[in-house]
Write a protein that holds these residues in place. Structure first.
Motif, PDB file in Angstrom:
ATOM      1  N   PHE A  34       0.849  -1.215   0.062  1.00 51.72           N
ATOM      2  CA  PHE A  34       0.177  -0.098  -0.102  1.00 51.72           C
ATOM      3  C   PHE A  34       0.943   1.301   0.114  1.00 51.72           C
ATOM      4  CE2 PHE A  34      -1.936   3.314   2.691  1.00 51.72           C
ATOM      5  CZ  PHE A  34      -2.858   3.579   1.895  1.00 51.72           C
ATOM      6  N   LEU A  35       1.647   1.424   0.834  1.00 51.18           N
ATOM      7  CA  LEU A  35       2.745   2.625   0.895  1.00 51.18           C
ATOM      8  C   LEU A  35       3.515   2.971   0.049  1.00 51.18           C
ATOM      9  CD1 LEU A  35       3.542   2.724   4.655  1.00 51.18           C
ATOM     10  CD2 LEU A  35       1.984   4.281   3.488  1.00 51.18           C
ATOM     11  N   ALA A  36       4.015   1.698  -0.774  1.00 53.49           N
ATOM     12  CA  ALA A  36       4.992   1.955  -1.591  1.00 53.49           C
ATOM     13  C   ALA A  36       4.231   2.163  -3.154  1.00 53.49           C
ATOM     14  CB  ALA A  36       6.055   0.692  -1.747  1.00 53.49           C
ATOM     15  N   GLY A  37       2.953   1.652  -3.095  1.00 55.67           N
ATOM     16  CA  GLY A  37       2.248   1.845  -4.281  1.00 55.67           C
ATOM     17  C   GLY A  37       2.564   0.808  -5.289  1.00 55.67           C
ATOM     18  N   GLU A  38       3.148  -0.464  -5.146  1.00 52.37           N
ATOM     19  CA  GLU A  38       3.476  -1.380  -5.836  1.00 52.37           C
ATOM     20  C   GLU A  38       3.220  -2.754  -5.688  1.00 52.37           C
ATOM     21  OE1 GLU A  38       7.506  -0.344  -6.417  1.00 52.37           O
ATOM     22  OE2 GLU A  38       8.040  -1.679  -4.756  1.00 52.37           O
ATOM     23  N   ILE A  39       3.228  -3.788  -6.455  1.00 45.40           N
ATOM     24  CA  ILE A  39       2.943  -5.172  -6.227  1.00 45.40           C
ATOM     25  C   ILE A  39       4.288  -5.877  -6.581  1.00 45.40           C
ATOM     26  CG2 ILE A  39       1.644  -7.162  -6.628  1.00 45.40           C
ATOM     27  CD1 ILE A  39      -0.719  -5.512  -7.236  1.00 45.40           C
ATOM     28  N   GLY A  40       4.746  -6.757  -5.766  1.00 48.90           N
ATOM     29  CA  GLY A  40       5.964  -7.608  -6.051  1.00 48.90           C
ATOM     30  C   GLY A  40       5.749  -9.113  -5.845  1.00 48.90           C
ATOM     31  N   ALA A  41       6.609  -9.739  -6.481  1.00 49.14           N
ATOM     32  CA  ALA A  41       6.385 -11.344  -6.640  1.00 49.14           C
ATOM     33  C   ALA A  41       7.675 -11.785  -5.701  1.00 49.14           C
ATOM     34  CB  ALA A  41       6.289 -11.717  -7.945  1.00 49.14           C
ATOM     35  N   VAL A  42       7.605 -12.630  -4.892  1.00 54.01           N
ATOM     36  CA  VAL A  42       8.391 -13.056  -4.063  1.00 54.01           C
ATOM     37  C   VAL A  42       8.874 -14.553  -4.401  1.00 54.01           C
ATOM     38  CG1 VAL A  42       9.610 -13.770  -1.658  1.00 54.01           C
ATOM     39  CG2 VAL A  42       7.967 -11.556  -2.358  1.00 54.01           C
ATOM     40  N   ASP A  43      10.303 -14.837  -4.781  1.00 51.47           N
ATOM     41  CA  ASP A  43      10.758 -16.037  -5.035  1.00 51.47           C
ATOM     42  C   ASP A  43      11.129 -16.816  -3.455  1.00 51.47           C
ATOM     43  OD1 ASP A  43      12.371 -18.580  -5.420  1.00 51.47           O
ATOM     44  OD2 ASP A  43      12.977 -17.873  -7.275  1.00 51.47           O
ATOM     45  N   LEU A  44      10.399 -17.796  -3.130  1.00 50.93           N
ATOM     46  CA  LEU A  44      10.425 -18.209  -1.602  1.00 50.93           C
ATOM     47  C   LEU A  44      11.768 -18.968  -1.571  1.00 50.93           C
ATOM     48  CD1 LEU A  44       6.746 -19.219  -0.838  1.00 50.93           C
ATOM     49  CD2 LEU A  44       7.778 -17.031  -0.316  1.00 50.93           C
ATOM     50  N   ALA A  45      12.359 -19.386  -2.571  1.00 50.21           N
ATOM     51  CA  ALA A  45      13.645 -20.142  -2.303  1.00 50.21           C
ATOM     52  C   ALA A  45      14.756 -19.326  -2.118  1.00 50.21           C
ATOM     53  CB  ALA A  45      13.722 -21.116  -3.543  1.00 50.21           C
ATOM     54  N   THR A  46      14.707 -18.105  -2.845  1.00 48.68           N
ATOM     55  CA  THR A  46      15.673 -17.126  -2.584  1.00 48.68           C
ATOM     56  C   THR A  46      15.411 -15.692  -1.816  1.00 48.68           C
ATOM     57  OG1 THR A  46      15.164 -16.007  -5.016  1.00 48.68           O
ATOM     58  CG2 THR A  46      16.577 -17.948  -5.019  1.00 48.68           C
ATOM     59  N   GLY A  47      14.235 -15.472  -1.642  1.00 46.39           N
ATOM     60  CA  GLY A  47      14.016 -14.362  -1.149  1.00 46.39           C
ATOM     61  C   GLY A  47      13.862 -12.975  -2.176  1.00 46.39           C
TER      62      GLY A  47
END
Length: 508
Positions: A34-47
């Motif tokens: 919300f605060l950054a105004g963006e959406i990210g995708a996290v690779d759970l294996a690497t972070g």
């Protein structure tokens, strides 16, 4: 001190506040910020975090998300009151703009449901026509999910309750009461209801609704939990609106960091007489030790000044408050101001506040009477005082720093790039020149300005200053780079997702 050594106290996070989370078709965990105004995708294996919806697109304030059966991502755009569909090819279409503060969202097959995070809110099904109201009277709804019984489950944040309702409508049924500060409901793969708390302790209430009926508490220590998602191995991954990052939370309360937590801002910074550094970080007060430690969840904290056991705080939404660290009580000193930002303490104990939105510098006395110390500025952002009791003001809009001679503002230095935080050390006024990403030292006698240090850039975005996207979006604060004096003629600066300690160049 003019030239400075710069030492980072905390590592920045690539998820500056993390809100709604959901697994995408590619197996990555998608995170709304919300605060950054963006959406990210996290690779759970690497972070590793990839920005998949950057700032500047149609989505302004993403808060929650869910995936449909065709792989489309649906996003609640909280402040503008919109819901978006992002197709697998990356194109966006507007689903609706007729929802007030849409937050919780859930997909059930090809059906889409959202609720409103307001008192007396609604739970809605969205389709091709007008939204269909399934329930009203929600006491601030939030993250919801379809349960094993085919009902939609959702929290009432204001009343500490959890309800369920059939997707086709009907009378909402109360399923849990006295739940600790509920913010989201999720089911693990075994069908056990998990209710996340938004409080300091990071409590998760586990309720075995369809089995034993047992209710247990898990205390994670993750302040400001926001949302959760379970993978195919029934591992639980949680987000934090206060600290960001993504963390795996085990059933016994153990945690494993996936994407690091950190500051959402940070904004103002101050140092108390004992040398402890306190940071205003929008949703909380925090200390930059062992990465970032939340000392109190206190929305909305932007400017900050230490005064014994008291911390004085401004909110860009119009408040000035005093937090007593001994009693953990909060006293409101002023309301309805126009974007108050920097704050300092006068020798007589009165507060001095830069009212950025009104072009004024204010005083607030012991009786909470508000007076005008000086006005006629463009956008005053911070205030500071020297050893002789003379006051200084930074004006972000006019690119200048002023000295106050009584009620008269005299230019000390100009041609600065968006000056924000200021602090006096020795014979210099130090200024955070945010447009250039610098701290400059201004001689208090001659007005000569010299570069003292580089400000840290935003994480993952070289050269970007300041860190957050928000300029004028209602409900999201403007960035503010704070400076504070410290023992040993040193400074602290809050910028670029971290806090740095600036010490004289001749010191190690």
């Amino acid at each position: 001190m003019t030239a400075c050594h710069v030492r980072r106290l905390t590592r920045p996070t690539s998820l500056r506040g993390s809100n709604g989370v959901a697994f995408g078709p590619d197996g990555r965990l998608y995170v709304a910020q919300f605060l950054a105004g963006e959406i990210g995708a996290v690779d759970l294996a690497t972070g590793d975090v990839e920005v998949v919806v950057p700032v500047g697109g149609p989505v302004q304030a993403p808060d929650d998300l869910a995936f449909g059966s065709d792989g489309s991502m649906y996003v609640t755009d909280l402040v503008p009151g919109r819901v978006w569909r992002r197709r697998p090819d990356g194109t966006f279409t507007l689903v609706t703009d007729q929802v007030r503060l849409p937050n919780g969202i859930a997909c059930v097959g090809d059906r889409l449901f959202v609720n409103e995070m307001i008192p007396d809110g609604r739970l809605l099904e969205l389709g091709n026509g007008e939204p269909k109201v399934l329930a009203g009277g929600l006491a601030m709804g939030n993250a919801m999910q379809l349960g094993p019984d085919g009902a939609l489950y959702y929290p009432h944040m204001l009343t500490g309750e959890v309800f369920r309702i059939p997707p086709d409508g009907g009378t909402p049924e109360l399923v849990a009461t006295d739940v600790h500060q509920p913010v989201a409901v999720r089911f693990d793969l075994g069908g056990v209801l998990q209710v996340l708390s938004r409080g300091v302790a990071g409590i998760v209430t586990r309720i075995d609704l369809f089995g034993s009926g047992d209710r247990t508490l898990v205390t994670s220590g993750l302040s400001g939990l926001d949302n959760a998602a379970f993978d195919t191995e029934n591992r639980m991954f949680v987000s934090s609106y206060a600290g960001g990052g993504i963390t795996e939370l085990h059933p016994d309360g153990r945690t494993r960091e996936i994407a690091p937590r950190g500051f959402a801002g940070p904004y103002g910074v101050t140092v108390d007489l004992g040398g402890t550094v306190h940071v205003a970080d929008h949703y909380r007060i925090a200390e930059p030790r062992d990465d970032v430690t939340t000392t109190e969840l206190l929305p909305f904290a932007h400017g900050i000044a230490a005064d014994g056991d008291l911390l004085h705080l401004t909110s860009q939404y119009g408040q000035v408050r005093t937090y007593d660290r001994t009693t953990r009580s909060v006293r409101t000193r002023a309301n309805g101001l126009a974007e108050p930002a920097g704050i300092a303490v006068h020798a007589d104990g009165a507060l001095v506040v830069a009212e950025a939105g009104a072009g004024r510098v204010l005083t607030i006395d012991f009786e909470d009477t508000v007076g005008v110390l000086a006005d006629g500025f463009g956008r005053p952002v911070d205030v500071a005082v020297d050893g002789d009791g003379r006051w200084y003001v930074s004006d972000e809009e006019r690119g200048a720093v002023y000295r106050l001679d009584g009620e008269t503002a005299v230019v000390l230095a100009d041609d600065l790039g968006a000056p924000q935080g200021i602090a006096v050390v020795g014979g210099c006024l130090y200024v955070a020149e945010t447009a250039a990403g610098l701290v400059v030292a201004v001689d208090l006698v001659t007005g000569e300005a010299r570069q003292a240090a580089d400000l840290p850039a935003s994480p993952g975005r070289p050269g970007e200053q300041p860190a957050l996207h928000a300029h004028g979006l209602p409900g999201v604060p403007r960035p503010f780079t704070g400076l504070a004096t410290a023992p040993g003629d040193s400074l602290y600066a809050a910028a670029g997702g971290t806090v740095v300690h600036l010490t004289p160049a001749e010191q190690p």
